[in-house]
Design an enzyme around this catalytic site. Structure first.
Site, PDB file in Angstrom:
ATOM      1  N   SER A 238       0.830  -1.197   0.000  1.00 50.22           N
ATOM      2  CA  SER A 238       0.000   0.000   0.000  1.00 50.22           C
ATOM      3  C   SER A 238       0.865   1.247   0.000  1.00 50.22           C
ATOM      4  O   SER A 238       2.029   1.214   0.390  1.00 50.22           O
ATOM      5  CB  SER A 238      -0.901   0.015   1.246  1.00 50.22           C
ATOM      6  OG  SER A 238      -1.809  -1.062   1.221  1.00 50.22           O
ATOM      7  N   PRO A 319      -8.218  -0.127  -6.315  1.00 53.12           N
ATOM      8  CA  PRO A 319      -7.927   1.118  -5.599  1.00 53.12           C
ATOM      9  C   PRO A 319      -8.903   1.341  -4.456  1.00 53.12           C
ATOM     10  O   PRO A 319     -10.107   1.151  -4.602  1.00 53.12           O
ATOM     11  CB  PRO A 319      -8.099   2.192  -6.675  1.00 53.12           C
ATOM     12  CG  PRO A 319      -9.121   1.604  -7.604  1.00 53.12           C
ATOM     13  CD  PRO A 319      -8.870   0.118  -7.604  1.00 53.12           C
ATOM     14  N   ARG A 321      -7.619   3.458  -1.097  1.00 49.17           N
ATOM     15  CA  ARG A 321      -7.058   4.705  -0.600  1.00 49.17           C
ATOM     16  C   ARG A 321      -7.094   5.808  -1.663  1.00 49.17           C
ATOM     17  O   ARG A 321      -7.404   6.967  -1.373  1.00 49.17           O
ATOM     18  CB  ARG A 321      -5.612   4.464  -0.163  1.00 49.17           C
ATOM     19  CG  ARG A 321      -4.917   5.673   0.444  1.00 49.17           C
ATOM     20  CD  ARG A 321      -3.400   5.491   0.460  1.00 49.17           C
ATOM     21  NE  ARG A 321      -3.003   4.178   0.936  1.00 49.17           N
ATOM     22  CZ  ARG A 321      -2.641   3.910   2.186  1.00 49.17           C
ATOM     23  NH1 ARG A 321      -2.632   4.876   3.076  1.00 49.17           N
ATOM     24  NH2 ARG A 321      -2.283   2.692   2.523  1.00 49.17           N
ATOM     25  N   TYR A 362       2.167   3.497  11.716  1.00 50.61           N
ATOM     26  CA  TYR A 362       3.009   3.433  10.525  1.00 50.61           C
ATOM     27  C   TYR A 362       4.020   4.567  10.423  1.00 50.61           C
ATOM     28  O   TYR A 362       4.693   4.693   9.399  1.00 50.61           O
ATOM     29  CB  TYR A 362       2.137   3.497   9.250  1.00 50.61           C
ATOM     30  CG  TYR A 362       1.121   2.409   9.108  1.00 50.61           C
ATOM     31  CD1 TYR A 362       1.441   1.082   9.384  1.00 50.61           C
ATOM     32  CD2 TYR A 362      -0.170   2.694   8.681  1.00 50.61           C
ATOM     33  CE1 TYR A 362       0.496   0.080   9.241  1.00 50.61           C
ATOM     34  CE2 TYR A 362      -1.116   1.696   8.528  1.00 50.61           C
ATOM     35  CZ  TYR A 362      -0.781   0.391   8.811  1.00 50.61           C
ATOM     36  OH  TYR A 362      -1.716  -0.598   8.657  1.00 50.61           O
ATOM     37  N   CYS A 389      -4.307   9.185  26.687  1.00 52.76           N
ATOM     38  CA  CYS A 389      -3.277   9.002  27.706  1.00 52.76           C
ATOM     39  C   CYS A 389      -2.147   8.144  27.136  1.00 52.76           C
ATOM     40  O   CYS A 389      -1.964   6.974  27.501  1.00 52.76           O
ATOM     41  CB  CYS A 389      -3.888   8.357  28.951  1.00 52.76           C
ATOM     42  SG  CYS A 389      -2.790   8.407  30.375  1.00 52.76           S
ATOM     43  N   GLU A 390      -1.427   8.703  26.185  1.00 52.99           N
ATOM     44  CA  GLU A 390      -0.389   7.981  25.458  1.00 52.99           C
ATOM     45  C   GLU A 390       0.547   9.012  24.827  1.00 52.99           C
ATOM     46  O   GLU A 390       0.109   9.899  24.098  1.00 52.99           O
ATOM     47  CB  GLU A 390      -1.031   7.133  24.358  1.00 52.99           C
ATOM     48  CG  GLU A 390      -0.138   6.119  23.727  1.00 52.99           C
ATOM     49  CD  GLU A 390       0.050   4.888  24.590  1.00 52.99           C
ATOM     50  OE1 GLU A 390       1.169   4.363  24.611  1.00 52.99           O
ATOM     51  OE2 GLU A 390      -0.931   4.463  25.246  1.00 52.99           O
ATOM     52  N   TYR A 419      -8.399   4.333   6.027  1.00 53.03           N
ATOM     53  CA  TYR A 419      -7.780   3.692   7.186  1.00 53.03           C
ATOM     54  C   TYR A 419      -7.768   4.573   8.425  1.00 53.03           C
ATOM     55  O   TYR A 419      -6.949   4.371   9.312  1.00 53.03           O
ATOM     56  CB  TYR A 419      -6.360   3.202   6.846  1.00 53.03           C
ATOM     57  CG  TYR A 419      -6.359   2.310   5.640  1.00 53.03           C
ATOM     58  CD1 TYR A 419      -6.893   1.025   5.709  1.00 53.03           C
ATOM     59  CD2 TYR A 419      -5.909   2.769   4.414  1.00 53.03           C
ATOM     60  CE1 TYR A 419      -6.947   0.219   4.593  1.00 53.03           C
ATOM     61  CE2 TYR A 419      -5.953   1.973   3.283  1.00 53.03           C
ATOM     62  CZ  TYR A 419      -6.477   0.695   3.382  1.00 53.03           C
ATOM     63  OH  TYR A 419      -6.536  -0.100   2.267  1.00 53.03           O
TER      64      TYR A 419
END
Length: 461
Positions: A238, A319, A321, A362, A389-390, A419
């Site tokens: 992709s 296709p 995306r 990614y 919280c990250e 996505y």
């Protein structure tokens, strides 16, 4: 907004050269390739999509909200259909799927591929012709295969020997002859992130070409003569911009077609080259137009068929995306702006990794702009982060925003159609945002916002 050199920014900016930091940036600029085609800045500087002010959208639907430019999506679907007039164009539903989008792509003449029982259920409930559906997946259950067979799904892309056995038994039981493609792992290294490269040998999808499993799968289907083997399928990954991977993939798959012909006297009539065509997330990305992709792929297939003395098979592409990705932006509201000792300015919005996991998963790059107004302030290099919280809850790693960005401002992030909603989660028990389609000055809700009641309804403890 221009994400200047965003593709090269992955950490602190202190080691970037003075010339780069002095590059002039217009924080009000909209780079056309990054935004849906009907997005403009209005007279007061606020963004408008298809004639609707984003401030009005935020007031009506709240934030965060995914905003879909319907005419943009339809236009991109038509461009692929027109560029590949003699091929089947399957919209890859995993990018984003809901019943409204199913109807849009069907009305524009596209096929649809799904990869789960839930996606298949969505397609069927929206009235998609099952004969125009392809069913992917590396571990389809018996229940999923049964539903696909009973519905009359047009192509099932088989992915393992166990699946061939399951589907063969089901076909015998039902007295039907499902049409199938064999997914071939061709050993091509796509120039993309490890987790979205799908054709190298060490991964879960398909039958290995190099190890002989792909040929064995095709021979098994032909020899048992229960399933109708229509052709071979290859998908190399992709967010791909380089056609060289498709060239190698086509060469290897068509060599297998020739091997099958020589061994069994059968020329398979179809070839699916998959999808993975890239889009522009930042100014560093330069995607090819559909007609250019068609020209390249047709030249590759025609040349390889001539070399193998094969009839040119009926081509399919997938296709996803490239159709929905650029047609959507996400609209957020700023909650806090925090300067951390002159190192970096953090602009926190009311969403984050629960509505866009791609940056964390990614290391993806995105662009952003202040959407509710124009600004005469100097550009400021900022990081747009979420509310979770990250510490890895990052939406846009590095972007020039106006130095006067403040709580209450709206920030829009383009290129979020693919996505983002489909991979959204309820991390920290945050309800997922709605999707709003805008066309001809009118907005309609196509996926409603989740509520806390939705979350609690699943909690039966």
């Amino acid at each position: 907004m221009r994400a200047h050199e965003a593709g090269a920014l992955h950490g602190d900016i202190g080691n970037r050269g003075p010339a780069w930091l002095r590059t002039p940036v217009d924080v009000n600029d909209l780079v056309p390739q990054l935004w849906p085609r009907n997005v403009v800045r209005g007279p007061g500087g606020a963004l408008a999509v298809a004639g609707l002010d984003v401030r009005d959208l935020a007031a009506e639907f709240g934030t965060p909200v995914y905003v879909l430019d319907e005419d943009d999506l339809r236009g991109r679907a038509r461009e692929f259909r027109d560029a590949f007039p003699d091929a089947d164009v399957y919209y890859a539903g995993k990018a984003f799927l809901c019943r409204a989008v199913v109807r849009m792509i069907a009305e524009e003449g596209l096929f649809l591929d799904v990869c789960s029982g839930g996606e298949l259920a969505t397609a069927l409930s929206a009235g998609m012709d099952p004969a125009r559906i392809g069913f992917h997946g590396n571990n389809k259950s018996v229940a999923e295969l049964t539903r696909a067979v009973d519905a009359g799904v047009g192509r099932i892309i088989v992915d393992s020997f166990a699946e061939i056995d399951r589907l063969t038994a089901l076909a015998r039981e039902r007295g039907v002859r499902p049409r199938v493609l064999v997914r071939v792992t061709v050993g091509v290294e796509a120039h993309t992130h490890e987790f979205i490269a799908t054709a190298h040998e060490d991964q879960k999808f398909g039958f290995s070409l190099a190890g002989g499993a792909a040929a064995a799968a095709a021979f098994k289907i032909l020899d048992e003569d229960v399933l109708e083997l229509r052709g071979l399928h290859s998908h190399i990954g992709s967010q791909i911009f380089d056609a060289s991977g498709f060239e190698v993939s086509a060469r290897r798959v068509l060599a297998l077609q020739a091997q099958i012909r020589d061994a069994r006297g059968v020329e398979l009539p179809e070839l699916d080259l998959g999808g993975g065509f890239g889009i522009a997330y930042t100014t560093q990305d330069d995607p090819a137009a559909p007609h250019e992709l068609a020209k390249r792929l047709r030249k590759i297939v025609d040349g390889e068929c001539a070399a193998e003395k094969l009839a040119v098979p009926h081509l399919s592409i997938e296709p996803g995306r490239a159709i929905v990705g650029p047609a959507v932006f996400t609209l957020y509201e700023v909650g806090t702006v925090k300067d951390v000792d002159g190192i970096r300015t953090y602009v926190s919005v009311d969403g984050g990794m629960s509505d866009n996991i791609r940056t964390a998963l990614y290391d993806a790059s995105y662009s952003a702009t202040v959407a509710n107004r124009a600004s005469a302030a100097e550009p400021m290099l900022a990081r747009v982060v979420g509310k979770h919280c990250e510490s890895g809850d990052i939406v846009v790693k590095d972007e020039f925003l106006p130095a006067d960005v403040q709580p209450g401002d709206l920030v829009a992030v383009p290129g979020t159609g693919a996505y983002c909603r489909s991979m959204a989660s309820n991390y920290n028990h945050v309800p997922r945002p709605p999707v709003v389609a805008v066309r001809d000055g009118r907005a309609r809700l196509i996926v409603r916002r989740e509520t806390e009641d939705d979350l609690l309804a699943l909690d039966v403890g």
